[in-house]
Write an enzyme that holds these catalytic residues in place. Sequence first.
Site, mmCIF file in Angstrom:
data_model
loop_
_atom_site.group_PDB
_atom_site.id
_atom_site.type_symbol
_atom_site.label_atom_id
_atom_site.label_comp_id
_atom_site.label_asym_id
_atom_site.label_seq_id
_atom_site.Cartn_x
_atom_site.Cartn_y
_atom_site.Cartn_z
ATOM 1 N N ARG A 1 0.834 -1.190 0.000
ATOM 2 C CA ARG A 1 0.000 0.000 0.000
ATOM 3 C C ARG A 1 0.872 1.245 0.000
ATOM 4 O O ARG A 1 1.983 1.277 0.537
ATOM 5 C CB ARG A 1 -0.898 0.026 1.244
ATOM 6 N N THR B 1 -9.657 -0.769 -9.894
ATOM 7 C CA THR B 1 -8.571 -1.557 -9.335
ATOM 8 C C THR B 1 -8.393 -2.735 -10.276
ATOM 9 O O THR B 1 -9.177 -2.914 -11.206
ATOM 10 C CB THR B 1 -8.944 -1.991 -7.897
ATOM 11 N N THR C 1 -3.767 -1.202 -7.513
ATOM 12 C CA THR C 1 -4.641 -0.073 -7.837
ATOM 13 C C THR C 1 -3.873 1.239 -7.894
ATOM 14 O O THR C 1 -2.777 1.360 -7.326
ATOM 15 C CB THR C 1 -5.766 0.037 -6.784
ATOM 16 N N VAL C 2 -4.459 2.218 -8.594
ATOM 17 C CA VAL C 2 -4.055 3.624 -8.467
ATOM 18 C C VAL C 2 -5.199 4.431 -7.863
ATOM 19 O O VAL C 2 -5.170 5.647 -7.849
ATOM 20 C CB VAL C 2 -3.635 4.234 -9.828
ATOM 21 N N ASP D 1 -8.153 7.739 0.129
ATOM 22 C CA ASP D 1 -8.585 6.574 0.902
ATOM 23 C C ASP D 1 -8.382 6.777 2.401
ATOM 24 O O ASP D 1 -8.863 5.979 3.203
ATOM 25 C CB ASP D 1 -7.835 5.312 0.449
ATOM 26 N N SER E 1 -8.013 -0.221 3.143
ATOM 27 C CA SER E 1 -8.396 -0.707 1.817
ATOM 28 C C SER E 1 -9.442 -1.792 1.953
ATOM 29 O O SER E 1 -9.561 -2.445 3.000
ATOM 30 C CB SER E 1 -7.165 -1.281 1.107
ATOM 31 N N SER E 2 -10.201 -2.015 0.888
ATOM 32 C CA SER E 2 -11.131 -3.142 0.830
ATOM 33 C C SER E 2 -10.573 -4.300 0.009
ATOM 34 O O SER E 2 -11.255 -5.315 -0.150
ATOM 35 C CB SER E 2 -12.467 -2.697 0.220
ATOM 36 N N GLY F 1 -13.790 -1.397 -5.260
ATOM 37 C CA GLY F 1 -13.936 -0.478 -4.143
ATOM 38 C C GLY F 1 -14.572 -1.148 -2.943
ATOM 39 O O GLY F 1 -14.230 -2.272 -2.570
#
Length: 561
Positions: free
Chosen positions: A96, A369, A387-388, A411, A440-441, A461
Amino acid sequence: MNRRWKQVVLAALVALACSGASAADKPSHAAIASAHTLATQAGFEALEMGGNAFDAAVAVASTLSVVEPQSSGIGGGGLFLLRRASDGKEVMLDARETAPTAVDPKDYLDAKGQPDRDHALNGPLSAAIPGEPAVLVKLAKEYGKLPLSKSLAPAIRIARDGFQPDPRAIRAIARQRDMLMRWPASAALYLVDGAPPKDGWTLRLPDLARVLEAIARDGDDGFYRGDVARRLVAGVRDAGGRWSEDDLAKYEVKERAPITFEYRDWHIVTAPPPSSGGIALAEMLNILGGYDLGKLDRTHRVHLAVEAMRRAYRDRAEYLGDPDFVKMPVAELTNPLYAAGLRASIHPDKATPSDMLPGYMAPPESMHTSHFSIIDRDGNLVSGTQTVNTTLGSKFVVAGTGFVLNNEMDDFALVAGKPNAYGLLGNDNNAPKPGSRPLSSMTPSFIVGKDRIGVIGTPGGSYIITMVLEGILAFVEGETPEKIVALRRYHHQYMPDVVEAEVGAFTPAEKAALEAMGHTVNVAAGTWPFGFMNVVSWNRHTGEMHAGSDPRGDSGSGIVK
């Protein structure tokens, strides 16, 4: 059988199912499923050069960074769940992004002291320090068999020689055209004379190829120190951002112990914090494990799943954050006894209004993502989600680099206790601190049974966790990856108190029955997709392997060979 002996038996079954001790225990083929055909092919190219699943992960992830800029890239980060067959090691590599040391919450407030969504989502202030390059290096150095020069070769070649972006990428660029025009390097990279490109356009990324070559040659130093780092910091700071060369030099991938638990006769391995996905998944499956779902009609199965989702998402918002900065009650939240208490609050035929539960609301997250799943011929497993953040991340490109930076600062709960533009609240547990990682998910996961092993994950998401839940439930019921990725999906996240559903997820009778129970059901308009799931599996009993890539995407590819 008492609980202790059941756990012993399950542990033995897991060891048997995952053992790579003899040739008979190894798959006869490899399986890769990703969001782009070129990325899947790159993974097999790494395997054909003598690499393993971890080398294939480098090839897939880096190629996605080239061909799928709207969803992932070396300007972003991700979570990579690994299982090494030789010794059974299970680990999550946390790549991350991190907040820069000079992060200042005032940067994300407007003149009236309200959240400034533009600074949070667009431009250099929205960009956190990327983790993707570091995880590629760590995968190759500590888990792979190939040098980076080989595993990154497909991505370098495609970036240098060019490729035709798929319709998803073309649509994403068109939607973000006005934002891209704010920064000259962004417009020069993705627009054609200021206009969105058309289908059939060839995108060449020589600057990105050079950055990837520097990583291949110098490892972490090729990105986090030296010429590339100096260029990135200068570009970000000149445009108003707060990065420093020290922020880049100090970045490191964290190895974290996965969340593991049992659901019926299956062993689930999933992502720990800073992902909220694994804890929420454990909570939901622990709740559902107390029901005999097979004896219920579909409406009641959905009702119970929605009630489990509602409770898990409330806890997600309340308790979770970066484990290096926040103490969390992980053991309590994942304990079956806690789930039993939650289960007792569920009425078998009536919805629980969310405002009857202790109040809290989760922050929004991006639908943009990418996920890939891999099983190699040695039985190594990789479930990678990267992801970005939102579409094309920050939309900000530093001249001479060839890639967009993420906008992962959004986020974080940038303004604790204040509603953002979506009317949702944040929490101090997820507030940005120097070097901290946003919640994050992302939920990369493994499903391990006596005979069958599955590797699963998806973008989406805040919908990610519920999609993985539904995929796992289908897998344990015997469905193959090709069918799982195509299932119509539904979602509930506590607030807003609505069951979101894809077209075709429910029959008219099922929708009416759920509404009679007190659920509000919103069927998404048009063909708006829920996620882009990629799943692979191996049946040890039959030797059969499957790879399924979500048909919702334009260019996904699941291959067994």
